[in-house]
Write a protein that holds these residues in place. Structure first.
Motif, PDB file in Angstrom:
ATOM      1  N   VAL A 225       0.832  -1.202   0.000  1.00 50.81           N
ATOM      2  CA  VAL A 225       0.000   0.000   0.000  1.00 50.81           C
ATOM      3  C   VAL A 225       0.866   1.252   0.000  1.00 50.81           C
ATOM      4  O   VAL A 225       0.575   2.231  -0.712  1.00 50.81           O
ATOM      5  CB  VAL A 225      -0.946  -0.007   1.213  1.00 50.81           C
ATOM      6  N   PHE A 226       1.942   1.250   0.776  1.00 46.04           N
ATOM      7  CA  PHE A 226       2.828   2.421   0.826  1.00 46.04           C
ATOM      8  C   PHE A 226       3.456   2.680  -0.542  1.00 46.04           C
ATOM      9  O   PHE A 226       3.531   3.827  -0.998  1.00 46.04           O
ATOM     10  CB  PHE A 226       3.915   2.217   1.880  1.00 46.04           C
ATOM     11  N   LEU A 227       3.909   1.628  -1.211  1.00 41.84           N
ATOM     12  CA  LEU A 227       4.519   1.802  -2.522  1.00 41.84           C
ATOM     13  C   LEU A 227       3.508   2.302  -3.539  1.00 41.84           C
ATOM     14  O   LEU A 227       3.798   3.192  -4.350  1.00 41.84           O
ATOM     15  CB  LEU A 227       5.140   0.483  -2.992  1.00 41.84           C
ATOM     16  N   PHE A 228       2.303   1.717  -3.516  1.00 43.27           N
ATOM     17  CA  PHE A 228       1.248   2.191  -4.411  1.00 43.27           C
ATOM     18  C   PHE A 228       0.955   3.671  -4.169  1.00 43.27           C
ATOM     19  O   PHE A 228       0.856   4.469  -5.111  1.00 43.27           O
ATOM     20  CB  PHE A 228      -0.025   1.379  -4.225  1.00 43.27           C
ATOM     21  N   SER A 229       0.808   4.030  -2.902  1.00 42.14           N
ATOM     22  CA  SER A 229       0.496   5.412  -2.566  1.00 42.14           C
ATOM     23  C   SER A 229       1.636   6.350  -2.974  1.00 42.14           C
ATOM     24  O   SER A 229       1.389   7.456  -3.478  1.00 42.14           O
ATOM     25  CB  SER A 229       0.236   5.540  -1.061  1.00 42.14           C
ATOM     26  N   LEU A 284      11.551   5.955  -9.114  1.00 41.58           N
ATOM     27  CA  LEU A 284      10.540   4.914  -8.926  1.00 41.58           C
ATOM     28  C   LEU A 284      11.084   3.551  -9.336  1.00 41.58           C
ATOM     29  O   LEU A 284      10.798   2.540  -8.679  1.00 41.58           O
ATOM     30  CB  LEU A 284       9.293   5.248  -9.736  1.00 41.58           C
ATOM     31  N   LEU A 285      11.866   3.513 -10.423  1.00 40.62           N
ATOM     32  CA  LEU A 285      12.455   2.250 -10.857  1.00 40.62           C
ATOM     33  C   LEU A 285      13.454   1.735  -9.828  1.00 40.62           C
ATOM     34  O   LEU A 285      13.508   0.535  -9.542  1.00 40.62           O
ATOM     35  CB  LEU A 285      13.146   2.434 -12.215  1.00 40.62           C
ATOM     36  N   ILE A 286      14.238   2.639  -9.253  1.00 35.97           N
ATOM     37  CA  ILE A 286      15.207   2.241  -8.222  1.00 35.97           C
ATOM     38  C   ILE A 286      14.477   1.745  -6.980  1.00 35.97           C
ATOM     39  O   ILE A 286      14.855   0.722  -6.378  1.00 35.97           O
ATOM     40  CB  ILE A 286      16.136   3.419  -7.876  1.00 35.97           C
ATOM     41  N   LEU A 287      13.422   2.461  -6.582  1.00 34.58           N
ATOM     42  CA  LEU A 287      12.646   2.049  -5.405  1.00 34.58           C
ATOM     43  C   LEU A 287      12.044   0.668  -5.601  1.00 34.58           C
ATOM     44  O   LEU A 287      12.104  -0.182  -4.703  1.00 34.58           O
ATOM     45  CB  LEU A 287      11.551   3.075  -5.133  1.00 34.58           C
ATOM     46  N   TYR A 288      11.476   0.435  -6.768  1.00 36.01           N
ATOM     47  CA  TYR A 288      10.888  -0.873  -7.038  1.00 36.01           C
ATOM     48  C   TYR A 288      11.957  -1.953  -7.089  1.00 36.01           C
ATOM     49  O   TYR A 288      11.744  -3.073  -6.604  1.00 36.01           O
ATOM     50  CB  TYR A 288      10.117  -0.849  -8.353  1.00 36.01           C
ATOM     51  N   GLY A 289      13.121  -1.628  -7.671  1.00 38.06           N
ATOM     52  CA  GLY A 289      14.197  -2.615  -7.737  1.00 38.06           C
ATOM     53  C   GLY A 289      14.701  -3.015  -6.361  1.00 38.06           C
ATOM     54  O   GLY A 289      15.049  -4.179  -6.131  1.00 38.06           O
ATOM     55  N   VAL A 290      14.715  -2.059  -5.417  1.00 37.75           N
ATOM     56  CA  VAL A 290      15.215  -2.341  -4.070  1.00 37.75           C
ATOM     57  C   VAL A 290      14.246  -3.225  -3.297  1.00 37.75           C
ATOM     58  O   VAL A 290      14.644  -4.155  -2.595  1.00 37.75           O
ATOM     59  CB  VAL A 290      15.477  -1.020  -3.317  1.00 37.75           C
ATOM     60  N   VAL A 291      12.943  -2.941  -3.409  1.00 39.62           N
ATOM     61  CA  VAL A 291      11.940  -3.663  -2.609  1.00 39.62           C
ATOM     62  C   VAL A 291      11.137  -4.636  -3.464  1.00 39.62           C
ATOM     63  O   VAL A 291      10.027  -5.023  -3.082  1.00 39.62           O
ATOM     64  CB  VAL A 291      11.005  -2.663  -1.901  1.00 39.62           C
ATOM     65  N   GLN A 292      11.680  -5.035  -4.598  1.00 36.62           N
ATOM     66  CA  GLN A 292      10.925  -5.898  -5.516  1.00 36.62           C
ATOM     67  C   GLN A 292      10.529  -7.214  -4.858  1.00 36.62           C
ATOM     68  O   GLN A 292       9.388  -7.652  -4.960  1.00 36.62           O
ATOM     69  CB  GLN A 292      11.762  -6.179  -6.768  1.00 36.62           C
ATOM     70  N   LYS A 293      11.457  -7.841  -4.155  1.00 37.87           N
ATOM     71  CA  LYS A 293      11.182  -9.136  -3.536  1.00 37.87           C
ATOM     72  C   LYS A 293      10.087  -9.012  -2.495  1.00 37.87           C
ATOM     73  O   LYS A 293       9.128  -9.812  -2.481  1.00 37.87           O
ATOM     74  CB  LYS A 293      12.460  -9.685  -2.899  1.00 37.87           C
ATOM     75  N   GLN A 294      10.196  -8.020  -1.606  1.00 30.39           N
ATOM     76  CA  GLN A 294       9.180  -7.835  -0.579  1.00 30.39           C
ATOM     77  C   GLN A 294       7.839  -7.426  -1.183  1.00 30.39           C
ATOM     78  O   GLN A 294       6.780  -7.814  -0.697  1.00 30.39           O
ATOM     79  CB  GLN A 294       9.640  -6.768   0.426  1.00 30.39           C
TER      80      GLN A 294
END
Length: 307
Positions: A225-229, A284-294
């Protein structure tokens, strides 16, 4: 012996047919995935390709993907035009603050709708859905009137500050708040209510049940939810430009105004626009790459929790 041989041949033939069907199904699945991946990745690849081209490469009809004259000057110009890192820091802090507020209110609202039965529950649930259906421009004017009325009554200026969007996020009217509430609502419905009852037998109140049962089990959902927001608020330019104005330099709003000024309009070309766009989505791409697994685990766990 003949019967045994026939059974063996039948088993071998059936195994070969199943294996062939399995191979064909995998090929079909990979074909569909490749097609979908191409639709999503082609714009990014094209953006990267054009961002490293010179003006000569852009007007050369023989060049489509690979640049003959590799250059990084487009990124240097984009960094200066977007006023990085000032706009980057402002965007991260602003989107992060709104995301935290939305995550908190979405969790509490989703828990209340999932666990409690009260008068008007269905009415507020319908209002929640209706707020999601109504277009944002239709709601913008009433919201502006509310903040202007507040200024008239109290003398406090809220527009052109971060407070309008922060209050909207805190009151469940942020970007796509309905979707975030429904994510928590569906997840909390999957948690057995027997856990709540067990906690209440041990003397836990509503807040302790919410924290020790619901929140402890929804860590991955909170991250989703935090990432979506965060992404929603990062890309929200209409409401931000209306409510926030020019109070803070944000990367997406700087991008929308990129090349609009008379002194820079002549110097802007397609390559610089692509470089600026790439820089605006890079965090946003870096953020997603860091937390992709979680992030993926959170989406998967949302569907398997339950009795």
């Amino acid at each position: 012996n003949l019967n045994v041989e026939k059974i063996k041949n039948y088993s071998i033939d059936k195994f070969k047919k199943l294996k062939a069907v399995n191979i064909i199904s995998k090929i079909a699945i990979y074909f569909v995935l490749i097609c979908i991946g191409y639709v999503y990745l082609k714009p990014i690849f094209e953006m990267i390709s054009k961002s490293i081209m010179t003006t000569v490469d852009l007007i050369d009809p023989s060049i489509t993907w690979l640049a003959k004259h590799f250059t990084l000057s487009n990124f240097a110009g984009a960094v200066k035009a977007l006023d990085i890192p000032t706009s980057l820091i402002g965007s991260v802090l602003f989107s992060g603050l709104l995301a935290i507020a939305q995550t908190i209110v979405s969790a509490t609202t989703g828990f209340a709708l999932s666990r409690y039965t009260f008068r008007g529950r269905n009415f507020w649930y319908v209002m929640l859905i209706l707020a999601f259906i109504l277009p944002v421009p239709l709601l913008t004017v009433p919201r502006i009137m509310i903040f202007e009325t507040f200024k008239t009554l109290t003398g406090i200026q809220l527009l052109n500050t971060i407070w309008p969007q922060f209050l909207m996020s805190l009151l469940g009217q942020g970007a796509y708040s309905t979707m975030l509430v429904l994510i928590f609502y569906n997840f909390f419905n999957m948690i057995p209510k027997s856990l709540d009852e067990a906690a209440m037998i041990d003397g836990a109140g509503s807040l302790k049940v919410f924290y020790h049962v619901a929140i402890r089990l929804s860590t991955a959902t909170i991250l989703v939810v935090f990432l979506f927001s965060f992404v929603f608020n990062w890309n929200e330019t209409y409401t931000t430009s209306t409510m926030l104005g020019d109070a803070i330099e944000l990367l997406p709003t700087q991008l929308s105004a990129f090349g609009s000024s008379p002194e820079t309009q002549t110097a802007v070309n397609e390559a610089k626009r692509m470089a600026a766009t790439l820089l605006s989505i890079l965090p946003l791409l870096i953020l997603y790459g860091v937390v992709q697994k979680q992030f993926i685990q959170g989406i998967e766990n949302t569907g398997i929790t339950g009795e």
